[in-house]
Design a protein around this motif. Structure first.
Motif, PDB file in Angstrom:
ATOM      1  N   LEU A  84      43.604  39.083  37.052  1.00  0.00           N
ATOM      2  CA  LEU A  84      45.062  39.132  37.113  1.00  0.00           C
ATOM      3  C   LEU A  84      45.524  39.820  38.392  1.00  0.00           C
ATOM      4  O   LEU A  84      46.561  39.457  38.955  1.00  0.00           O
ATOM      5  N   ARG A  85      44.777  40.805  38.851  1.00  0.00           N
ATOM      6  CA  ARG A  85      45.134  41.495  40.094  1.00  0.00           C
ATOM      7  C   ARG A  85      45.103  40.529  41.276  1.00  0.00           C
ATOM      8  O   ARG A  85      46.006  40.525  42.125  1.00  0.00           O
ATOM      9  N   LYS A  86      44.051  39.696  41.333  1.00  0.00           N
ATOM     10  CA  LYS A  86      43.955  38.734  42.433  1.00  0.00           C
ATOM     11  C   LYS A  86      45.079  37.702  42.359  1.00  0.00           C
ATOM     12  O   LYS A  86      45.673  37.341  43.374  1.00  0.00           O
ATOM     13  N   MET A  87      45.364  37.221  41.137  1.00  0.00           N
ATOM     14  CA  MET A  87      46.419  36.233  41.005  1.00  0.00           C
ATOM     15  C   MET A  87      47.785  36.824  41.343  1.00  0.00           C
ATOM     16  O   MET A  87      48.627  36.171  41.961  1.00  0.00           O
ATOM     17  N   ALA A  88      48.013  38.091  40.945  1.00  0.00           N
ATOM     18  CA  ALA A  88      49.272  38.757  41.281  1.00  0.00           C
ATOM     19  C   ALA A  88      49.424  38.896  42.792  1.00  0.00           C
ATOM     20  O   ALA A  88      50.533  38.762  43.336  1.00  0.00           O
TER      21      ALA A  88
END
Length: 218
Positions: free
Chosen positions: A129-133
């Protein structure tokens, strides 16, 4: 005694994608090869136009209104990039946006197609989720130029005055709704190439949206 002629089976010609990957040294990078494959798939199988490559690490990352042909050098410059282009039809319509259009008698064919972003990935690639954010944060915020062009197209389209007024109302409200996220946040496509365990290279696309998504009503 008659002579028996034998022929050696001829190897099949390599596919266009295989030729493209073999013709560039950038295919030595897994990320670059994945991006090339997704770009090829979007262009030739899904008929996207105005394809561009965007470097996520560039300080002035933005979407230019002038489309340029993507090059292999652009793909190999950095592993952190996105692909963008204009699909032949709308990919997703928010339920509230769909209701707004129905109430005014507008169809999806009446609305100008917009540029969409695609994240090229491979099956089994690590994501979080961090990468997608971080990808969503890198997407451009300023859509004033696109909004102005949409208004001009609505006025100059050959539609009757009533339809032109409805389109103008739609584009004006869309800008406000997106600023307030009434029609959802940013969205993009996650392209996943099947390569693991003898995968056939099929590309599957998933709609990914920022934040919570309002469910559709049947």
């Amino acid at each position: 005694m008659p002579t028996v002629l034998t022929s050696t089976p001829k190897a099949p010609e390599p596919s266009a994608l295989t030729t493209l990957l073999a013709s560039t040294s950038s295919s030595s990078s897994p990320h670059s090869a994945t991006a090339i494959q997704v770009l090829h798939n979007l262009q030739h199988q899904h008929l996207w136009t105005s394809l561009q490559i965007h470097d996520l690490q560039a300080p002035n990352f933005s979407v230019s209104s002038t489309s340029t042909s993507p090059s292999i050098d652009q793909l190999s410059s950095s592993p952190s990039f996105l692909i963008s282009g204009i699909p032949p039809h709308r990919i997703y319509t928010h339920p509230d946006e769909q209701l707004f259009m129905l109430e005014r008698g507008l169809r999806e064919d009446d609305i100008e197609l917009e540029r969409m972003f695609v994240v090229p990935t491979a099956h089994g690639q690590s994501w979080s989720l961090r990468k997608m954010a971080a990808v969503f944060d890198a997407l451009p915020e300023d859509e004033e130029e696109s909004h102005a062009q949409s208004l001009d197209d609505a006025k100059e389209s050959g539609n009757n005055a009533e339809k032109a007024a409805k389109l103008t109302e739609y584009y004006e409200y869309r800008r406000k709704a997106r600023f307030a996220k009434d029609w959802g946040g940013k969205r993009l496509l996650l392209a996943m190439v099947d390569r693991s365990r003898g995968g056939d290279g099929t590309v599957v696309y998933y709609v990914v949206q920022e934040g919570a998504v309002k469910p559709r009503q049947n």
